[in-house]
Design an enzyme around this catalytic site. Structure first.
Site, PDB file in Angstrom:
ATOM      1  N   ASN A 189     -10.614  -2.758  -5.989  1.00 29.73           N
ATOM      2  CA  ASN A 189      -9.565  -1.807  -6.836  1.00 29.73           C
ATOM      3  C   ASN A 189     -10.604  -1.655  -8.231  1.00 29.73           C
ATOM      4  OD1 ASN A 189      -6.454  -2.884  -5.683  1.00 29.73           O
ATOM      5  ND2 ASN A 189      -7.754  -1.324  -5.166  1.00 29.73           N
ATOM      6  N   ASP A 194       0.786  -1.229  -0.044  1.00 30.63           N
ATOM      7  CA  ASP A 194      -0.100  -0.014   0.095  1.00 30.63           C
ATOM      8  C   ASP A 194       0.932   1.323  -0.082  1.00 30.63           C
ATOM      9  OD1 ASP A 194      -2.205   1.654   0.111  1.00 30.63           O
ATOM     10  OD2 ASP A 194      -2.762   1.204   2.019  1.00 30.63           O
TER      11      ASP A 194
END
Ligand code: FPP
Length: 248
Positions: A71, A23
């Site tokens: 996503n 991330d």
């Protein structure tokens, strides 16, 4: 410094499976005054570093959260760029991966990926399927709840066909319906970028995983950072619900 860290690692206590939530690519790009995709492109270097570190330490399985079910809701340009990056990276790296005995595999709703991505991925998986070194598992269009839902659907299908009954259902059987059924649960899960969340990753498998959170953004996460995470893991006492005395 990287070598000093690696020398401190106890070779008899290496996790068999490390999972990583990569991330912070977007923030890294923003910090560099660039578009988000620039962060993802630099994130690929960190994937290489993590794989090299895992291979050096003989971590057998490395699972990377490369694209989550959620996503898909990102802006189309970013989704397209990520898919293109995945294809380009696999094409560019596959010979080296194969030479280094890496076995590539993937989990997730792979049939929802663009065709070019599915074909490139499948070719790479087939090419490396007999390799004996590090097992690099890419989680693509993956989420933990999706995996559990798919497992429940298959269990219900088999129950309807009569091949199992409710008495057969135990943790082992549920595990056998999971996508990672041939891989031990991760002893260590790493998340970069200062967020302390699981974000729907490997929900079934992380019941007893040690969680390691670092402020480092994914494109800055290098071999030394991987070694630091392993050292932190080696300092933990894994009790599995027992008391300290029982495991000594
Ligand atoms: C999270 O950062 C990262 C991703 C959603 C994608 C990860 C992909 C790569 C590292 C590159 C491709 C991977 C392989 C295996 C070739 P973010 O965009 O959520 O960052 P932010 O939280 O700072 O916005």
């Amino acid at each position: 410094m990287t070598q000093e860290l690696s020398q401190q690692i106890e070779p008899n206590n290496i996790p068999k499976h490390v999972a990583i939530i990569m991330d912070g690519n977007g923030r890294w790009a923003e910090n560099h005054g660039q578009m988000r995709v620039y962060g993802h492109m630099n994130g690929v270097d960190s994937v290489r570093e993590a794989l090299e570190a895992a291979t050096e330490l003989k971590v057998k399985h490395l699972t990377l959260y490369a694209f989550s079910t959620e996503n898909w809701n990102r802006p189309k340009e970013e989704v397209d760029a990520l898919m293109e990056l995945l294809v380009d990276t696999i094409l560019k790296e596959i010979d080296k991966l194969h030479k280094n005995d890496v076995k590539l595999s993937a989990i997730g709703a792979l049939n929802s990926l663009p065709n070019s991505c599915q074909t490139t991925l499948q070719t790479a998986i087939d090419k490396t399927k007999n390799n004996q070194g590090t097992n690099l598992i890419l989680a693509l269009s993956y989420s933990g709840r999706w995996e559990i839902k798919e497992a429940i659907k298959s269990i219900v299908d088999d129950a309807t066909k009569g091949t199992l009954t409710s008495d057969d259902i135990n943790e082992e059987l549920i595990t056998s319906y999971m996508q990672l059924n041939n891989v031990p649960d991760p002893e260590l899960m790493i998340r970069t970028s200062g967020e302390s969340r699981i974000s729907n990753f490997l929900l079934w498998q992380i019941a007893y995983s040690e969680l390691y959170f670092t402020e480092t953004l994914w494109p800055d996460f290098k071999k030394a950072d991987f070694f630091k995470a392993i050292l932190a893991y080696q300092k933990r006492e894994r009790r599995f619900g027992l008391v300290s005395k029982q495991i000594k």
